[in-house]
Design a protein around this motif. Structure first.
Motif, PDB file in Angstrom:
ATOM      1  N   TYR A 173       0.754  -1.078   0.129  1.00 46.57           N
ATOM      2  CA  TYR A 173       0.073   0.040  -0.014  1.00 46.57           C
ATOM      3  C   TYR A 173       0.963   1.159  -0.018  1.00 46.57           C
ATOM      4  CZ  TYR A 173      -2.580   3.687   2.532  1.00 46.57           C
ATOM      5  OH  TYR A 173      -2.874   4.909   3.046  1.00 46.57           O
ATOM      6  N   LYS A 224       2.551   1.927  -3.265  1.00 49.99           N
ATOM      7  CA  LYS A 224       1.762   2.528  -4.230  1.00 49.99           C
ATOM      8  C   LYS A 224       1.786   3.994  -4.339  1.00 49.99           C
ATOM      9  CE  LYS A 224      -2.713   2.350  -3.926  1.00 49.99           C
ATOM     10  NZ  LYS A 224      -4.149   2.195  -3.572  1.00 49.99           N
ATOM     11  N   PHE A 225       2.060   4.563  -3.289  1.00 53.51           N
ATOM     12  CA  PHE A 225       2.203   6.033  -3.075  1.00 53.51           C
ATOM     13  C   PHE A 225       3.751   6.415  -3.297  1.00 53.51           C
ATOM     14  CE2 PHE A 225      -2.002   5.220  -1.023  1.00 53.51           C
ATOM     15  CZ  PHE A 225      -2.723   6.078  -1.662  1.00 53.51           C
ATOM     16  N   ASP A 277      -7.692   2.419   2.946  1.00 50.04           N
ATOM     17  CA  ASP A 277      -7.508   2.939   1.418  1.00 50.04           C
ATOM     18  C   ASP A 277      -7.171   4.437   1.484  1.00 50.04           C
ATOM     19  OD1 ASP A 277     -10.008   3.908   1.956  1.00 50.04           O
ATOM     20  OD2 ASP A 277     -11.174   2.879   0.200  1.00 50.04           O
ATOM     21  N   ASN A 309      -5.781   8.025   0.974  1.00 51.16           N
ATOM     22  CA  ASN A 309      -5.162   8.312  -0.166  1.00 51.16           C
ATOM     23  C   ASN A 309      -3.880   9.193   0.685  1.00 51.16           C
ATOM     24  OD1 ASN A 309      -3.862  10.002  -2.154  1.00 51.16           O
ATOM     25  ND2 ASN A 309      -5.690   9.908  -3.465  1.00 51.16           N
ATOM     26  N   ASP A 321      -3.021  12.660  -0.974  1.00 45.57           N
ATOM     27  CA  ASP A 321      -3.960  13.709  -0.621  1.00 45.57           C
ATOM     28  C   ASP A 321      -3.710  14.229   0.626  1.00 45.57           C
ATOM     29  OD1 ASP A 321      -6.285  15.025  -1.700  1.00 45.57           O
ATOM     30  OD2 ASP A 321      -7.314  14.027  -0.188  1.00 45.57           O
TER      31      ASP A 321
END
Ligand code: GTP
Length: 364
Positions: free
Chosen positions: A47, A50-51, A117, A119, A122
């Motif tokens: 996870y 992914k960022f 999940d 973000n 953000d």
């Protein structure tokens, strides 16, 4: 003024004994418990990756070698892993201070038992826009009495923390989600080699010092897998595609994912969603009704019935047995014809197989 425009570093807190997850956590640290047959921690790392958060420190205190030997340097997951190991637990903030040699730019901190999940990109934009020194992710819950609630003003600036408020003292349903973005200069407020917590120590201190601490509210998926019921619920949510992980792309609502080297007798009936691990053998007329996860090297005997269950590794289910709403720990043998409903069956603290209750109504 925050210095960094990107976020590449994170600390994952992998500390406690997982008391609320006993008996499952006696021999398996909570973050290594399987989630769709991969350790929970691998999903969190994927996870973060992914960022593009790929410089990750694991702050360990319980069964550290088990974790370190499995994950190594992280290259298999496309990240660089560092490890810190505490001789005795340093608390959530103390553990981050202990990792400070790896933390020279804006970094994230994640509790090692949260699945979300959220973000992060953000949240980082919010953190920078607010010129925050600390940003705390906030999630909304129906009943905040078991959590740390966070009161913010109309500008999202944190005004007050209350740990586990009484029902009649609830002022907000926004709780600390256990995910933070911090500027490294904040580390100077954490004592060295001492037990120190974010919630009860650092954050209240920062408010007193009038440091800019902000709350970032989000409404996405958030689950603390800290009890067996929540742990089973998370596995089912992923199987039912209510939520996804970068490690399990393409898992459809009723899909049956069976490893190529598993053997399923043609007369066995598998209704998805189900995951069947490597080298499993499913015998004649076995009936599997998802959500079901079966780990590696399991044997499911003839005429068995398995419904909404999770089997770890190396388990043998005798002919005619029936499992419903269960978690079965590694290397357990279920006798022929036995019925097991809403139970955890695993080795207990004496090293012998034991059973305990699983509260079906809380397992989602
Ligand atoms: P467990 O004992 O793991 O069940 O903790 P908890 O579910 O009661 O959570 P808590 O709010 O105490 O901790 C939040 C996260 O920080 C969890 O992932 C813990 O494993 C981790 N954590 C708590 N205390 C420590 C610690 O002393 N050291 C480290 N490294 N991590 C910790």
């Amino acid at each position: 003024m925050p210095s960094s425009s990107t976020l590449t570093k994170a600390v994952i807190l992998v500390g406690g004994h997982g008391v609320r997850l006993q008996p499952l956590s006696y021999y398996m640290p909570k973050p290594m418990m399987p989630l769709l047959n991969r350790p929970f921690l691998e999903h969190i790392i994927a996870y973060l990756a992914k960022f593009k958060v790929t410089d990750i420190t694991l702050a360990l205190s319980y069964l550290p070698e088990l974790i370190r030997s499995h994950l190594g340097d992280g290259s298999n997951l496309g990240v660089q892993l560092h490890y810190t190991v505490e001789d005795s637990p340093l608390g959530t903030a103390g553990a981050v201070k202990n990792a400070n040699r790896y933390l020279d730019s804006t970094f994230a901190v994640l509790n090692g038992d949260i699945f979300t999940d959220l973000n992060i990109a953000d949240m980082l934009a919010f953190h920078q826009h607010k010129k925050a020194k600390v940003t705390i992710a906030l999630t909304w819950v129906d009943n905040p009495c078991a959590f740390g609630v966070v009161e913010t003003d109309s500008e999202d600036r944190v005004r007050r923390f209350t740990e586990k408020p009484n029902t009649n003292k609830v002022t907000t349903h926004w709780i600390n989600a256990g995910i933070y973005i911090l500027e490294p200069e904040i580390l100077r407020h954490i004592p060295v080699s001492s037990y120190y917590m974010f919630e009860r120590g650092l954050f209240p201190l920062l408010l007193k010092l009038n440091e800019p601490v902000y709350g970032y509210p989000f409404r996405g998926y958030w689950l603390d897998m800290g009890t067996p019921e929540k742990y089973l619920c998370l596995n089912c949510d992923l199987l039912l595609a209510k939520m996804s992980s970068p490690l399990t792309p393409g898992l459809g609502q009723n899909s049956v994912c069976c490893e190529k080297d598993a053997t399923v007798h043609p007369s066995a009936k598998i209704m998805g969603p189900a995951v069947i691990g490597s080298r499993c053998q499913i015998d004649q007329r076995a009936r599997i009704e998802g959500p079901v996860i079966i780990g590696e090297d399991c044997y499911v005997g003839e005429d068995t019935s398995i419904e909404k269950a999770m089997l770890w590794q190396g388990i043998s289910i005798g002919a005619g047995a029936s499992l419903k709403g269960c978690i079965i720990g590694s290397n357990i043998r279920i006798e022929e014809g036995k019925q097991v409903t809403n139970r955890i069956v695993t080795l207990d603290h004496t090293g012998l197989p034991g059973e305990s209750c699983l509260r079906a109504d809380e397992a989602g």
